[in-house]
Design a protein around this motif. Structure first.
Motif, PDB file in Angstrom:
ATOM      1  N   VAL A  12       0.846  -1.196   0.000  1.00 10.52           N
ATOM      2  CA  VAL A  12       0.000   0.000   0.000  1.00 10.52           C
ATOM      3  C   VAL A  12       0.883   1.248   0.000  1.00 10.52           C
ATOM      4  CG1 VAL A  12      -1.783   1.278   1.257  1.00 10.52           C
ATOM      5  CG2 VAL A  12      -1.892  -1.209   1.143  1.00 10.52           C
ATOM      6  N   VAL A  27       1.038   4.152  -2.847  1.00 10.19           N
ATOM      7  CA  VAL A  27       0.774   5.568  -2.578  1.00 10.19           C
ATOM      8  C   VAL A  27       1.895   6.422  -3.171  1.00 10.19           C
ATOM      9  CG1 VAL A  27       0.544   7.289  -0.748  1.00 10.19           C
ATOM     10  CG2 VAL A  27      -0.582   5.083  -0.523  1.00 10.19           C
ATOM     11  N   ALA A  44       1.433   6.448  -7.002  1.00  9.32           N
ATOM     12  CA  ALA A  44       0.164   6.954  -7.524  1.00  9.32           C
ATOM     13  C   ALA A  44       0.272   8.276  -8.294  1.00  9.32           C
ATOM     14  CB  ALA A  44      -0.853   7.070  -6.398  1.00  9.32           C
ATOM     15  N   ILE A  95      -3.782  -0.482  -6.840  1.00  5.34           N
ATOM     16  CA  ILE A  95      -3.988   0.731  -6.051  1.00  5.34           C
ATOM     17  C   ILE A  95      -3.455   1.965  -6.777  1.00  5.34           C
ATOM     18  CG2 ILE A  95      -3.488   1.871  -3.855  1.00  5.34           C
ATOM     19  CD1 ILE A  95      -3.103  -0.916  -2.631  1.00  5.34           C
ATOM     20  N   HIS A 101      -9.756  -0.231  -8.310  1.00  3.03           N
ATOM     21  CA  HIS A 101      -8.954   0.988  -8.186  1.00  3.03           C
ATOM     22  C   HIS A 101      -9.832   2.189  -7.824  1.00  3.03           C
ATOM     23  CE1 HIS A 101      -5.873   3.947  -9.135  1.00  3.03           C
ATOM     24  NE2 HIS A 101      -6.702   4.524  -9.974  1.00  3.03           N
ATOM     25  N   ASN A 126     -10.521   3.082  -1.353  1.00  6.72           N
ATOM     26  CA  ASN A 126      -9.444   4.042  -1.136  1.00  6.72           C
ATOM     27  C   ASN A 126      -8.250   3.383  -0.464  1.00  6.72           C
ATOM     28  OD1 ASN A 126      -9.847   3.974   1.666  1.00  6.72           O
ATOM     29  ND2 ASN A 126     -11.408   5.587   1.548  1.00  6.72           N
ATOM     30  N   TYR A 127      -7.173   4.148  -0.264  1.00  2.00           N
ATOM     31  CA  TYR A 127      -5.941   3.566   0.293  1.00  2.00           C
ATOM     32  C   TYR A 127      -6.187   2.829   1.601  1.00  2.00           C
ATOM     33  CZ  TYR A 127      -3.462   6.663  -2.969  1.00  2.00           C
ATOM     34  OH  TYR A 127      -3.006   7.289  -4.074  1.00  2.00           O
ATOM     35  N   TRP A 128      -6.947   3.498   2.481  1.00  5.61           N
ATOM     36  CA  TRP A 128      -7.169   2.896   3.804  1.00  5.61           C
ATOM     37  C   TRP A 128      -7.970   1.622   3.701  1.00  5.61           C
ATOM     38  CZ3 TRP A 128      -4.060   3.843   7.473  1.00  5.61           C
ATOM     39  CH2 TRP A 128      -3.423   5.088   7.525  1.00  5.61           C
TER      40      TRP A 128
END
Lengths: 172, 460
Positions: free
Chosen positions: B123, B127, B130, B312, B349, B353-355
């Motif tokens: 993750v 990030v 991204a 992601i 995607h 979300n990231y979390w």
């Protein structure tokens, strides 16, 4: 790798065993006649389940797309059912031997390791945890003896040849 | 709030289902990840599972499978799946030393540890990557083309694979044009054809007299199953007793490094990391056990990173795992799509979300470990014995043939089945004779659907 263990294979009862149609397909042995029948059974069962599910679900569900998606789920269950029937009908073409490694065989393994790695290293260089583990497994002496042999031999490659000429040499 | 609770419960349930299902599949040797993970994940997508549930199903399945694949690998000396081929050498040494249970426990523990490390790191890397997502999306067709050539060059076939990409892509484009005339648009059939390609190629070989003679065997195949040894009390063995400090450190390092190298082949990374670690350890037994621990860790971390990072960061299947077993997370028309012309994506995607990726990713890994770890620790011997004595290879093959037929018919009727057979036969022989492996074949598919339209648009 398992071929060298093939010697004891004669022990299981081989009275009614038919080995005329054995082939290696996709990594394991099959009987070609059984394979054809198994594929037929599985195709009929899986496609039959799918078609039946599609027919029934199309009548129940409003959305044709959902009916198709659920029918596929049943189709996959049909695949598993077909596989299960095949497994019940056709027995594996394998001999499974429960087998414990014997000491002479273990020395051969250590020699192979020596050839691959070039050196067995030294037990003193490892942590106490590794030594304890080796002792628990009864492998400590095996590696210690092999290490001593390696140190007395002129070079690693020679040690491998030497030890393989005398399989039980150097073992007290 | 009620919606969130439902999401979490569904994610938990699907993760649990994936973990149980793939713990069982992992025991059956020869069940390739792509052949099993891709179609079943596709099914979960098609049945309308919520996005979080799709992610947990896939991840828990992959993690559980890479733990139980250690059972046939360690106890029978045959690779549990494609990833396990990288472990077979070390596993065989330990099995022949009479300590396969050590190999098994260390592999599984390494796997569990690496999986826990890989999710947060993946993750994090995603990030960081991204911000470049928009640029990559813009040039997506060309990125895929370059990736296809790179993956082909690094396959066993080298230049043969690079050149073989052209006819392979041409065949896919031709098949798509053909099926389009009957208003049939296929995607899963191509994946499945590539996934079962080696099987289809062997079945065709069996029908040809000359090849058949080469495949003939005069007796049953002999497997030696190591005796059962249980060295702990209770149901859940303590992982910190199983692997020592150095093994923990090496596994953590290997898992961290391979969480970043997401564009390379996972099997290659597993081999390379083993060599790197092995070169630093002198004592043979410590080297064997540490390498096997770290290598099985890498089978987990590469899979997690290769699926999660591209998903992601970009939403584009830009890694061998993302293009293969994880493909339905990216592309499962009509629900999930990757637009060929614009690089526009509509898949997990956009939906998580990231979390959420982090939270559900960890949930999946924990569920898989809770199921697969004690199971393979405690029942390894009985399970391997059952599979080998009761489940014939004929049954395994017929199940896959059934799967190919159902999926082919489901997606495109008779045309679907024909596409599965055509791609399977072509891919199977290209793989067998040229080393044009499954990863290259998947990239070939993406080149055909993403890059070729863009090239044609340029020429026009």
């Amino acid at each position: 790798m398992t071929q060298e263990l093939a010697r004891p294979a004669t022990t299981p009862a081989e009275v009614t065993r038919d080995t005329n149609n054995l082939y290696e397909v996709w990594g394991d042995t099959v009987d070609s006649r059984h394979l054809v029948l198994a594929i037929l059974v599985s195709s009929v069962v899986s496609l039959g389940t799918y078609a039946l599910a599609l027919w029934i679900l199309a009548g129940i569900l409003d959305s044709a797309q959902m009916a198709k998606a659920y029918a596929m789920l049943f189709g996959i269950l049909g695949c598993l059912a077909g596989g299960t029937i095949s497994a019940l009908l056709f027995k594996p073409k394998r001999d499974v031997i429960e087998h414990a490694a014997d000491p002479a065989f273990r020395e051969q393994v250590v020699n192979d390791l020596l050839k691959e790695y070039g050196s067995l290293g030294r037990l003193e260089e490892t942590s106490p945890e590794v030594i304890a583990e080796l002792r628990d497994l009864g492998l400590y002496e095996l590696f210690r003896d092999a290490e001593l042999r390696e140190q007395t031999a002129p070079s690693a490659a020679d040690a491998g040849v030497d030890a393989s000429l005398q399989p039980s040499g150097g073992r007290s | 709030m009620e919606g969130l609770l439902y999401e979490i419960l569904m994610a938990l349930a699907l993760g649990l289902f994936g973990a149980v299902l793939f713990s069982a599949i992992g025991l059956v040797s020869g069940t390739d990840e792509t052949t099993t993970l891709a179609p079943l994940t596709m099914l979960v997508v098609m049945l309308g599972a919520p996005p979080a549930g799709i992610l947990t199903f896939f991840l828990a399945g992959a993690v559980a499978k890479h733990m139980t694949h250690a059972v046939p690998t360690a106890l029978l000396g045959i690779p549990g799946d494609t990833m396990a081929t990288a472990l077979i050498g070390d596993a065989n040494y330990l099995r022949r030393l009479g300590v396969p249970h050590v190999a098994l426990r260390k592999m599984i523990t390494g796997g569990a540890m690496a999986a826990l490390i890989a999710v947060p790191l993946s993750v994090l890397f995603a990030v960081l990557l991204a911000p470049f997502g928009d640029v990559i999306k813009q040039f997506a067709p060309w990125v895929f083309l370059c990736a296809a050539f790179a993956i082909a060059y690094f396959s066993a076939g080298r230049w043969a694979s690079v050149l073989a990409l052209l006819p392979f892509v041409l065949v896919i484009v031709a098949l798509q044009t053909l099926t389009a005339q009957y208003d049939v648009k296929l995607a899963v059939s191509y994946f499945l054809g590539i996934a079962v390609a080696p099987l289809i190629a062997s079945l065709f070989s069996l029908l040809a007299p000359v090849e058949r003679e080469k495949m003939r065997r005069d007796g049953f195949r002999v497997f030696s199953l190591a005796p059962d040894m249980k060295g702990w009390k209770g149901y859940f063995p303590n992982p910190f007793r199983v692997i020592n400090k150095r093994q923990r450190r090496m596994t953590a390092m290997a898992a961290s490094v391979t969480s970043a190298t997401f564009v390379f082949s996972p099997v290659a990374m597993t081999v390379i990391m083993g060599e790197v670690i092995g070169a630093r350890i002198k004592q043979a037994y410590e080297r064997l056990t540490t390498v096997i621990t770290a290598r099985n860790g890498v089978t987990e971390s590469t899979y997690i990173a290769e699926a999660l990072i591209p998903l992601i960061a970009f939403g584009l299947p830009l890694s061998p795992v993302a293009a293969g077993p994880a493909a339905p997370l990216f592309n499962a028309p009509p629900r999930f799509t990757v637009d060929s012309a614009t690089g526009e994506v509509n898949n997990l995607h956009n939906l998580l979300n990231y979390w959420e990726f982090f939270g559900y990713g960890m949930l999946a890994v924990v569920v898989a470990i809770l199921i697969a770890y004690p199971f393979s620790m405690s029942f390894a011997h009985r399970a391997a014995s059952f599979v080998f004595r009761k489940i014939s290879h004929e049954a395994v093959i017929s199940t896959f043939i059934g799967l190919a037929l159902v999926v082919g018919i489901w997606e495109g009727g008779l045309l679907g089945v024909l596409v599965v057979v055509t791609i399977g036969l072509l891919g199977g022989f290209l793989g067998r004779f040229l080393g044009f492996n499954i990863g290259v074949q998947f990239m070939g598919y993406y080149t055909a659907v993403l890059s070729v339209p863009a090239m044609l648009a340029l020429l026009r």
